[in-house]
Design a protein around this motif. Structure first.
Motif, PDB file in Angstrom:
ATOM      1  N   ARG A  98       0.970  -1.100   0.083  1.00 45.76           N
ATOM      2  CA  ARG A  98       0.146  -0.022   0.117  1.00 45.76           C
ATOM      3  C   ARG A  98       0.717   1.250  -0.007  1.00 45.76           C
ATOM      4  O   ARG A  98       0.341   2.373  -0.467  1.00 45.76           O
ATOM      5  CB  ARG A  98      -1.092  -0.145   1.235  1.00 45.76           C
ATOM      6  N   PHE A  99       1.968   0.914   0.537  1.00 45.64           N
ATOM      7  CA  PHE A  99       3.135   2.353   0.453  1.00 45.64           C
ATOM      8  C   PHE A  99       4.359   1.595   0.360  1.00 45.64           C
ATOM      9  O   PHE A  99       4.583   0.634   0.748  1.00 45.64           O
ATOM     10  CB  PHE A  99       2.842   2.983   1.872  1.00 45.64           C
ATOM     11  N   ALA A 100       5.038   2.475  -0.504  1.00 39.73           N
ATOM     12  CA  ALA A 100       6.489   1.944  -0.728  1.00 39.73           C
ATOM     13  C   ALA A 100       7.338   3.173  -0.273  1.00 39.73           C
ATOM     14  O   ALA A 100       6.875   4.500  -0.560  1.00 39.73           O
ATOM     15  CB  ALA A 100       6.694   1.742  -2.254  1.00 39.73           C
ATOM     16  N   ALA A 115       1.183  -1.784  -7.278  1.00 36.13           N
ATOM     17  CA  ALA A 115      -0.340  -1.906  -7.399  1.00 36.13           C
ATOM     18  C   ALA A 115      -0.596  -0.567  -8.053  1.00 36.13           C
ATOM     19  O   ALA A 115      -0.289   0.471  -7.592  1.00 36.13           O
ATOM     20  CB  ALA A 115      -0.947  -2.076  -6.160  1.00 36.13           C
ATOM     21  N   LEU A 116      -1.484  -0.553  -9.254  1.00 38.05           N
ATOM     22  CA  LEU A 116      -1.910   0.612  -9.798  1.00 38.05           C
ATOM     23  C   LEU A 116      -3.316   0.764  -9.551  1.00 38.05           C
ATOM     24  O   LEU A 116      -4.267   1.668 -10.282  1.00 38.05           O
ATOM     25  CB  LEU A 116      -1.661   0.294 -11.208  1.00 38.05           C
ATOM     26  N   GLY A 117      -4.059  -0.089  -8.754  1.00 36.97           N
ATOM     27  CA  GLY A 117      -5.537   0.082  -8.612  1.00 36.97           C
ATOM     28  C   GLY A 117      -6.432  -0.703  -9.843  1.00 36.97           C
ATOM     29  O   GLY A 117      -5.785  -1.070 -10.772  1.00 36.97           O
ATOM     30  N   SER A 118      -7.725  -0.381  -9.680  1.00 34.01           N
ATOM     31  CA  SER A 118      -8.391  -0.879 -10.984  1.00 34.01           C
ATOM     32  C   SER A 118      -9.400   0.357 -11.370  1.00 34.01           C
ATOM     33  O   SER A 118      -9.592   1.219 -10.743  1.00 34.01           O
ATOM     34  CB  SER A 118      -9.382  -2.178 -10.533  1.00 34.01           C
ATOM     35  N   ARG A 124      -7.011   1.757  -4.722  1.00 30.65           N
ATOM     36  CA  ARG A 124      -6.082   0.291  -4.322  1.00 30.65           C
ATOM     37  C   ARG A 124      -4.964   0.310  -5.132  1.00 30.65           C
ATOM     38  O   ARG A 124      -4.708  -0.501  -5.835  1.00 30.65           O
ATOM     39  CB  ARG A 124      -7.040  -0.752  -4.501  1.00 30.65           C
ATOM     40  N   SER A 125      -4.081   1.446  -4.977  1.00 30.67           N
ATOM     41  CA  SER A 125      -2.804   1.549  -5.539  1.00 30.67           C
ATOM     42  C   SER A 125      -1.846   1.664  -4.441  1.00 30.67           C
ATOM     43  O   SER A 125      -2.029   2.029  -3.325  1.00 30.67           O
ATOM     44  CB  SER A 125      -2.858   2.494  -6.447  1.00 30.67           C
ATOM     45  N   THR A 126      -0.560   1.662  -4.672  1.00 29.70           N
ATOM     46  CA  THR A 126       0.485   1.860  -4.065  1.00 29.70           C
ATOM     47  C   THR A 126       0.822   3.508  -4.004  1.00 29.70           C
ATOM     48  O   THR A 126       1.030   4.093  -5.211  1.00 29.70           O
ATOM     49  CB  THR A 126       1.763   1.058  -4.423  1.00 29.70           C
ATOM     50  N   PRO A 175      -8.078   6.879 -14.364  1.00 28.68           N
ATOM     51  CA  PRO A 175      -7.927   6.988 -12.790  1.00 28.68           C
ATOM     52  C   PRO A 175      -6.809   6.108 -12.188  1.00 28.68           C
ATOM     53  O   PRO A 175      -6.948   5.883 -10.950  1.00 28.68           O
ATOM     54  CB  PRO A 175      -9.364   6.600 -12.369  1.00 28.68           C
ATOM     55  N   ARG A 176      -6.382   4.987 -12.900  1.00 30.54           N
ATOM     56  CA  ARG A 176      -5.652   4.009 -12.048  1.00 30.54           C
ATOM     57  C   ARG A 176      -4.131   4.896 -12.100  1.00 30.54           C
ATOM     58  O   ARG A 176      -4.040   6.015 -12.672  1.00 30.54           O
ATOM     59  CB  ARG A 176      -5.399   2.658 -13.048  1.00 30.54           C
ATOM     60  N   GLY A 177      -3.238   4.216 -11.280  1.00 31.11           N
ATOM     61  CA  GLY A 177      -1.895   4.793 -11.021  1.00 31.11           C
ATOM     62  C   GLY A 177      -1.479   4.890 -10.032  1.00 31.11           C
ATOM     63  O   GLY A 177      -2.725   4.994  -8.882  1.00 31.11           O
ATOM     64  N   GLY A 178      -0.261   5.256  -9.444  1.00 27.28           N
ATOM     65  CA  GLY A 178       0.057   5.725  -8.178  1.00 27.28           C
ATOM     66  C   GLY A 178       0.420   7.017  -7.931  1.00 27.28           C
ATOM     67  O   GLY A 178       0.480   7.869  -8.819  1.00 27.28           O
ATOM     68  N   ASP A 179       0.095   7.473  -6.472  1.00 21.70           N
ATOM     69  CA  ASP A 179       0.426   8.752  -6.243  1.00 21.70           C
ATOM     70  C   ASP A 179       1.872   8.792  -5.633  1.00 21.70           C
ATOM     71  O   ASP A 179       2.271   7.650  -5.033  1.00 21.70           O
ATOM     72  CB  ASP A 179      -0.498   9.203  -5.012  1.00 21.70           C
ATOM     73  N   VAL A 180       2.635   9.883  -5.904  1.00 21.45           N
ATOM     74  CA  VAL A 180       4.052  10.035  -5.330  1.00 21.45           C
ATOM     75  C   VAL A 180       4.197  11.279  -4.262  1.00 21.45           C
ATOM     76  O   VAL A 180       3.314  12.049  -4.320  1.00 21.45           O
ATOM     77  CB  VAL A 180       5.028  10.276  -6.180  1.00 21.45           C
TER      78      VAL A 180
END
Length: 202
Positions: A98-100, A115-118, A124-126, A175-180
């Motif tokens: 969930r976090f990196a 994880a990029l969610g759906s 549900r992404s990292t 709308p998928r993808g990770g936040d930084v």
């Protein structure tokens, strides 16, 4: 100081109040990409993790949030610190995290490995916390998108070499993808997946 003793110290003095404070700062920065936020509570995570990254870890992670660490962080006292202060499980599988967390100058894996969610559950992404040398003094980047009036400029120093290419690929998945979240010392800048980043000519 050995790893066992180091894992017992350096957490929030007031866990609830301090976590609320850090969470508000993070949410403000997420709502306004490119805005510089500062972590105020005293926190001292084991090296090489920095203060802001450590505060985010204490705020966001618990026994329900698997955490992925770079090899450098995994070999430090940080895993024991995480276990003692948050109870968050560590995972070697990036897609489960969930976090990196990545320290300064660490090699950042491709965002596609996390994880990029759906389409149905994009949350549900990292979320990836990337430490850099400083949040100014680097290559000038222009941000645009939701939460930004026209454009804003940032200049983080020490971004991973492939970061901008990875970010472009990541943003294309919306709308998928990770936040930084970029961190340096006590400071942080949030880059939600909606944010467009363009490198400006020197």
């Amino acid at each position: 100081m050995d790893n066992k003793n180091e894992s017992l110290i350096g957490g929030f003095p007031d866990a609830v109040f301090n976590a609320q404070n850090v969470f508000r700062v993070l949410m403000d920065c997420m709502a306004r990409p490119g805005t510089l936020g500062a972590v105020l509570p005293p926190v001292a995570p084991p090296a090489p993790l920095g203060i802001a990254a450590g505060a985010l870890l204490l705020t966001l992670c618990d026994h329900d949030t698997p955490v992925w660490l770079t090899p450098g962080l995994s070999k430090s006292a940080l895993p024991e610190w995480i276990g003692f202060h948050t109870g968050a499980p560590l995972t070697r599988e990036k897609i489960e995290a969930r976090f990196a967390f990545a320290e300064v100058k660490a090699m950042l894996p491709s965002f596609a490995h996390f994880a990029l969610g759906s389409q149905e559950y994009p949350d549900r992404s990292t979320t990836i916390i990337v430490e850099v040398e400083a949040l100014d003094g680097g290559r000038l980047l222009q941000l645009s998108g939701p939460g930004i009036r026209e454009t804003v400029q940032i200049a983080p120093k020490g971004l991973p070499e492939m970061f901008l290419r990875q970010w472009t690929d990541n943003r294309a998945l919306f709308p998928r993808g990770g936040d930084v979240v970029l961190t340096a010392g006590r400071q942080l800048i949030a880059l939600p997946r909606t944010c467009k980043i363009t490198a400006l000519e020197a």
